[in-house]
Write a protein that holds these residues in place. Structure first.
Motif, mmCIF file in Angstrom:
data_model
loop_
_atom_site.group_PDB
_atom_site.id
_atom_site.type_symbol
_atom_site.label_atom_id
_atom_site.label_comp_id
_atom_site.label_asym_id
_atom_site.label_seq_id
_atom_site.Cartn_x
_atom_site.Cartn_y
_atom_site.Cartn_z
ATOM 1 N N GLU A 80 16.302 -43.262 -5.842
ATOM 2 C CA GLU A 80 15.960 -43.612 -7.224
ATOM 3 C C GLU A 80 15.387 -42.369 -7.904
ATOM 4 O OE1 GLU A 80 13.762 -47.227 -7.576
ATOM 5 O OE2 GLU A 80 14.932 -48.248 -6.021
ATOM 6 N N ARG A 81 16.280 -41.600 -8.462
ATOM 7 C CA ARG A 81 15.930 -40.287 -9.014
ATOM 8 C C ARG A 81 14.943 -40.367 -10.177
ATOM 9 N NH1 ARG A 81 17.700 -35.483 -6.338
ATOM 10 N NH2 ARG A 81 19.472 -36.068 -5.027
ATOM 11 N N HIS A 82 14.931 -41.481 -10.889
ATOM 12 C CA HIS A 82 14.033 -41.592 -12.037
ATOM 13 C C HIS A 82 12.567 -41.589 -11.619
ATOM 14 C CE1 HIS A 82 14.532 -45.775 -10.689
ATOM 15 N NE2 HIS A 82 13.322 -45.988 -11.193
ATOM 16 N N ARG A 83 12.296 -41.859 -10.349
ATOM 17 C CA ARG A 83 10.922 -41.865 -9.851
ATOM 18 C C ARG A 83 10.422 -40.454 -9.520
ATOM 19 N NH1 ARG A 83 9.094 -46.915 -8.039
ATOM 20 N NH2 ARG A 83 10.661 -48.575 -8.083
ATOM 21 N N ILE A 84 11.319 -39.497 -9.518
ATOM 22 C CA ILE A 84 10.983 -38.145 -9.066
ATOM 23 C C ILE A 84 10.914 -37.204 -10.270
ATOM 24 C CG2 ILE A 84 11.758 -36.217 -7.626
ATOM 25 C CD1 ILE A 84 13.250 -38.417 -5.952
ATOM 26 N N GLN A 85 9.809 -36.501 -10.371
ATOM 27 C CA GLN A 85 9.580 -35.587 -11.476
ATOM 28 C C GLN A 85 9.714 -34.137 -11.009
ATOM 29 O OE1 GLN A 85 9.111 -36.844 -14.589
ATOM 30 N NE2 GLN A 85 9.332 -38.874 -13.632
ATOM 31 N N GLY A 86 10.393 -33.348 -11.793
ATOM 32 C CA GLY A 86 10.510 -31.920 -11.484
ATOM 33 C C GLY A 86 11.872 -31.568 -10.907
ATOM 34 N N ARG A 87 12.514 -30.568 -11.514
ATOM 35 C CA ARG A 87 13.853 -30.185 -11.074
ATOM 36 C C ARG A 87 13.854 -29.630 -9.661
ATOM 37 N NH1 ARG A 87 15.792 -26.476 -16.036
ATOM 38 N NH2 ARG A 87 13.659 -25.716 -15.753
ATOM 39 N N LEU A 88 12.802 -28.906 -9.289
ATOM 40 C CA LEU A 88 12.747 -28.314 -7.958
ATOM 41 C C LEU A 88 12.756 -29.387 -6.873
ATOM 42 C CD1 LEU A 88 12.533 -25.825 -6.180
ATOM 43 C CD2 LEU A 88 10.043 -25.915 -6.443
ATOM 44 N N LYS A 89 12.046 -30.484 -7.101
ATOM 45 C CA LYS A 89 12.017 -31.569 -6.120
ATOM 46 C C LYS A 89 13.402 -32.165 -5.922
ATOM 47 C CE LYS A 89 7.181 -32.958 -6.733
ATOM 48 N NZ LYS A 89 6.276 -34.062 -7.148
ATOM 49 N N HIS A 90 14.123 -32.341 -7.023
ATOM 50 C CA HIS A 90 15.473 -32.885 -6.921
ATOM 51 C C HIS A 90 16.373 -31.944 -6.112
ATOM 52 C CE1 HIS A 90 15.240 -36.395 -9.583
ATOM 53 N NE2 HIS A 90 14.403 -35.684 -10.322
ATOM 54 N N SER A 91 16.233 -30.657 -6.337
ATOM 55 C CA SER A 91 17.039 -29.683 -5.602
ATOM 56 C C SER A 91 16.679 -29.679 -4.123
ATOM 57 C CB SER A 91 16.850 -28.271 -6.181
ATOM 58 O OG SER A 91 17.365 -28.183 -7.492
ATOM 59 N N LEU A 92 15.391 -29.780 -3.815
ATOM 60 C CA LEU A 92 14.953 -29.784 -2.418
ATOM 61 C C LEU A 92 15.465 -31.019 -1.675
ATOM 62 C CD1 LEU A 92 11.274 -28.504 -2.758
ATOM 63 C CD2 LEU A 92 13.237 -27.269 -1.825
#
Length: 270
Positions: free
Chosen positions: A117-129
């Protein structure tokens, strides 16, 4: 209330019996091949398939664990932390098809990812990691296997692999390790391609403009299929295999190990 919460979290992190069965199969078949017990070729097949599925479980687990620590608190309730392959969002894409690809062509084609659930995650770096965590598992597994093969500790001159009754230059077990390492390296490289639907694009996507992401989104479900078609209908697979072998050479491992390992793995041929 606290006890109930603690118990629930314990269950969410409890390793699945399915994963233990995979580990048991990996260990038992590895022992059989290394000791010369039973049919070596079928033993190599079981060892490689079990090892490949274990690495796929760890690959998806890495995505899930990183997502949980990045803000998606629903990961545990979905069962993603139990290492149970049947809990993932796309069992067919994540496990069945990758195993079929290995059997058909001997390349570690990556599978589908866990549902995050990507909407729960803030910050582009976290998504990339989160996207990078899976391929990193394949990198680590590949390096570990290549180091083991290069060490020569499993080479046993008294148990050479055989082809039509003739002894080969390497033993069966290090050959199985070499082929499994080949799969790990190929999976890492393929997963890092910036193709929609693969982890490489997942690493890049957070840094693209909203317009670019919207334009690419309709093609994401077909990314892996496109890679499969390109590899089997063009000369890309040969070029890619050469690249994987070059990386293997960097660790001092001869082509003979993965080549013989793949030959033994395909026990239904020759």
């Amino acid at each position: 209330m606290t006890f109930a919460t603690t118990q629930r979290r314990s269950e969410e992190n409890r390793i699945s019996p399915v994963f233990w069965v995979l580990l048991a199969t990996l260990g038992t078949s590895g022992w059989a091949v290394a000791s010369g017990f039973g049919n070596a070729r079928f033993g190599v097949f079981l060892f490689v398939v079990a090892g490949w599925m274990v690495s796929l479980c760890l690959h998806e687990y890495a995505h899930a664990r990183t997502a949980m620590h990045s803000g998606d608190i629903t990961i545990g309730t979905k069962g993603y932390l139990t290492l149970n392959p049947f809990k993932y969002a796309h069992t067919l894409l994540s496990f069945v098809l990758p195993v079929i690809f290995v059997i058909m062509g001997g390349i570690g084609l990556p599978g589908g990812a866990v549902y995050i659930e990507r909407h729960r995650i803030q910050g582009r770096l976290k998504h990339s990691l989160i996207s990078a965590a899976g391929p990193l598992v394949n990198v680590v597994c590949g390096i570990a296997l290549l180091v083991l093969v290069n060490s020569g500790v499993f080479d046993d001159p008294s148990l050479p692999a055989q082809y039509q009754g003739h002894d080969l230059v390497v033993s069966a077990f290090p050959s199985a390790l070499g082929f499994l390492a080949f799969l790990q390296v190929s999976a890492a490289l393929l997963n890092l391609l910036p193709v929609p639907g693969l982890d490489g694009y997942g690493i890049l996507e957070p840094w693209l403009s909203y317009k670019a992401r919207r334009a690419v989104a309709p093609f994401a479900p077909y990314g892996m299929l496109a890679v499969f078609v390109i590899f089997w209908q063009t000369g890309a697979s040969r070029w890619f295999s050469d690249l994987v072998f070059r990386i293997i050479h960097l660790f001092g491992v001869s082509d003979a190990y993965p080549v013989v390992g793949q030959f033994l793995f395909r026990f239904w041929e020759n």
